[in-house]
Design a protein around this motif. Structure first.
Motif, PDB file in Angstrom:
ATOM      1  N   VAL A  15       0.767  -1.283   0.141  1.00 36.70           N
ATOM      2  CA  VAL A  15       0.042   0.000  -0.018  1.00 36.70           C
ATOM      3  C   VAL A  15       0.796   1.384   0.149  1.00 36.70           C
ATOM      4  O   VAL A  15       1.755   1.324   0.901  1.00 36.70           O
ATOM      5  N   SER A  72     -10.419  -5.330   4.962  1.00 37.46           N
ATOM      6  CA  SER A  72      -9.329  -4.579   4.327  1.00 37.46           C
ATOM      7  C   SER A  72      -9.929  -3.410   3.365  1.00 37.46           C
ATOM      8  O   SER A  72      -9.614  -2.257   3.283  1.00 37.46           O
ATOM      9  N   THR A  73     -10.811  -4.069   2.601  1.00 31.15           N
ATOM     10  CA  THR A  73     -11.397  -3.030   1.575  1.00 31.15           C
ATOM     11  C   THR A  73     -11.937  -1.797   2.334  1.00 31.15           C
ATOM     12  O   THR A  73     -12.120  -0.755   1.846  1.00 31.15           O
ATOM     13  N   THR A  74     -12.847  -2.012   3.353  1.00 35.19           N
ATOM     14  CA  THR A  74     -13.526  -1.016   3.889  1.00 35.19           C
ATOM     15  C   THR A  74     -12.601   0.037   4.521  1.00 35.19           C
ATOM     16  O   THR A  74     -12.956   1.341   4.447  1.00 35.19           O
ATOM     17  N   LEU A  76      -9.650   0.431   3.468  1.00 40.49           N
ATOM     18  CA  LEU A  76      -8.759   1.064   2.356  1.00 40.49           C
ATOM     19  C   LEU A  76      -9.619   2.146   1.797  1.00 40.49           C
ATOM     20  O   LEU A  76      -9.044   3.274   1.404  1.00 40.49           O
ATOM     21  N   LYS A  77     -10.892   1.899   1.559  1.00 44.32           N
ATOM     22  CA  LYS A  77     -11.671   3.135   1.163  1.00 44.32           C
ATOM     23  C   LYS A  77     -11.798   4.266   2.421  1.00 44.32           C
ATOM     24  O   LYS A  77     -11.480   5.346   1.840  1.00 44.32           O
ATOM     25  N   HIS A  80      -8.335   6.068   1.596  1.00 36.21           N
ATOM     26  CA  HIS A  80      -8.464   6.733   0.120  1.00 36.21           C
ATOM     27  C   HIS A  80      -9.053   7.979   0.201  1.00 36.21           C
ATOM     28  O   HIS A  80      -8.724   8.899  -0.431  1.00 36.21           O
ATOM     29  N   LEU A  88      -2.138   0.453  -4.738  1.00 33.62           N
ATOM     30  CA  LEU A  88      -1.995  -0.762  -4.414  1.00 33.62           C
ATOM     31  C   LEU A  88      -1.505  -1.737  -5.203  1.00 33.62           C
ATOM     32  O   LEU A  88      -1.705  -1.533  -6.401  1.00 33.62           O
ATOM     33  N   ILE A  98      -9.528  -1.058  -5.467  1.00 26.30           N
ATOM     34  CA  ILE A  98     -10.329  -1.581  -4.537  1.00 26.30           C
ATOM     35  C   ILE A  98     -11.268  -2.262  -5.469  1.00 26.30           C
ATOM     36  O   ILE A  98     -11.943  -3.458  -4.776  1.00 26.30           O
ATOM     37  N   ASP A  99     -11.486  -2.083  -6.787  1.00 25.16           N
ATOM     38  CA  ASP A  99     -12.537  -2.684  -7.401  1.00 25.16           C
ATOM     39  C   ASP A  99     -12.165  -4.059  -7.664  1.00 25.16           C
ATOM     40  O   ASP A  99     -12.935  -5.210  -7.454  1.00 25.16           O
ATOM     41  N   LEU A 101     -10.392  -6.010  -5.264  1.00 24.11           N
ATOM     42  CA  LEU A 101     -10.637  -6.440  -4.008  1.00 24.11           C
ATOM     43  C   LEU A 101     -12.118  -6.816  -3.902  1.00 24.11           C
ATOM     44  O   LEU A 101     -12.470  -7.940  -3.491  1.00 24.11           O
ATOM     45  N   GLU A 102     -13.072  -6.173  -4.271  1.00 21.49           N
ATOM     46  CA  GLU A 102     -14.559  -6.240  -4.441  1.00 21.49           C
ATOM     47  C   GLU A 102     -14.875  -7.507  -5.176  1.00 21.49           C
ATOM     48  O   GLU A 102     -15.707  -8.300  -5.083  1.00 21.49           O
TER      49      GLU A 102
END
Length: 267
Positions: A15, A72-74, A76-77, A80, A88, A98-99, A101-102
């Protein structure tokens, strides 16, 4: 437009971030992801444009892997929102969004065990309706099989073939989707009582002593059920093909030769 990339379960993401809108708020977000990050390290890495930390997504259990991605996604948002540029990068130097990861989360969640009755019921009903013994012991002109007049008793070879088939199946899942065997265990645990009951009911009509735990078709049916579930990401579905002999009135019960060479034995 960048296509989404699906992460493997051994992914390690570096990151990078730059130009925090607020050092304090950005550091708070980064520390949520990496609790051991100090404020001094955070400032130094931001100024030096070096990696703030790594996120290791490797997990033996798929449930923990998914939890880690979601959490982690939550976070990282949140990070961001506090920096001008969030980057990343995976272990191969590829940019990760991030997309991605989702998408990984959605993909794996779609293969989690759900309602077994609705998911596998229609397929099992095909076996329930079939007469497994309609052509038992009859010869066949099919070059892929060898017909036997009686099932081989104490046929350990059949066990080894099914284990080899299962191992190949697991290997395909790991290569295609990053799945670990622990994911499959949930399916086995839910399905085995159902499959065992079905097999016992069907084999009541077979002569006593023909089948035992080593040569009954329970394992084959289990593999075919799960192969169908993951068919879209597998390169082959051998168990599904073999299990169809049950529908046609023959019972797969052994193997002739050294797998994968050789032929399926059906009674």
């Amino acid at each position: 437009m960048k296509e989404t990339m699906r992460l493997k379960t051994d992914a390690v993401i570096s990151v990078f971030a730059s130009a925090p809108k607020s050092i304090a708020r950005a550091y708070h977000c980064a520390k949520e992801i990496h609790p051991n990050l100090t404020l001094g390290d955070f400032r130094s890495k931001i100024d030096g444009k070096s990696s703030l930390f790594f996120i290791n997504f490797y997990r033996n259990e798929i449930e923990k892997f998914l939890e880690n991605i979601e959490s982690s996604t939550t976070k990282l948002k949140m990070l961001h929102e506090q920096v001008a540029d969030l980057n990343l990068v995976d272990a191969f130097g590829r940019s990760v969004a991030i997309d991605d990861l989702e998408e990984t989360l959605r993909f794996h969640e779609s293969y989690q065990p759900g309602d077994v009755a609705s998911e596998f019921g229609p397929y099992l009903e095909i076996f329930e309706a079939a007469d497994w013994l309609a052509h038992a012991g009859e010869g066949s002109t099919n070059d892929l099989i060898t017909s036997v007049e009686e099932p081989p008793q104490n046929e350990t070879t059949w066990v080894y073939v099914q284990v080899a088939l299962q191992n190949r199946f697991v290997k395909q899942l790991v290569e295609q989707a990053g799945y670990h065997h622990g994911c499959l265990q949930a399916y086995y645990d839910r399905l085995m009582p159902w499959v065992t009951k079905l097999t016992r009911e069907k084999l009541k009509a077979a002569p006593a002593g023909f089948f035992d735990d080593r040569n009954d078709p329970s394992g084959l049916i289990m593999l075919s059920l799960i192969e169908r579930r993951f068919a879209s990401i597998l390169s082959s579905t051998v168990a599904v093909e073999w299990a169809q002999w049950l529908v046609h009135g023959h019972i797969p019960c052994g193997w002739c030769g050294a797998f994968p060479e050789g032929k399926l034995l059906v009674w």
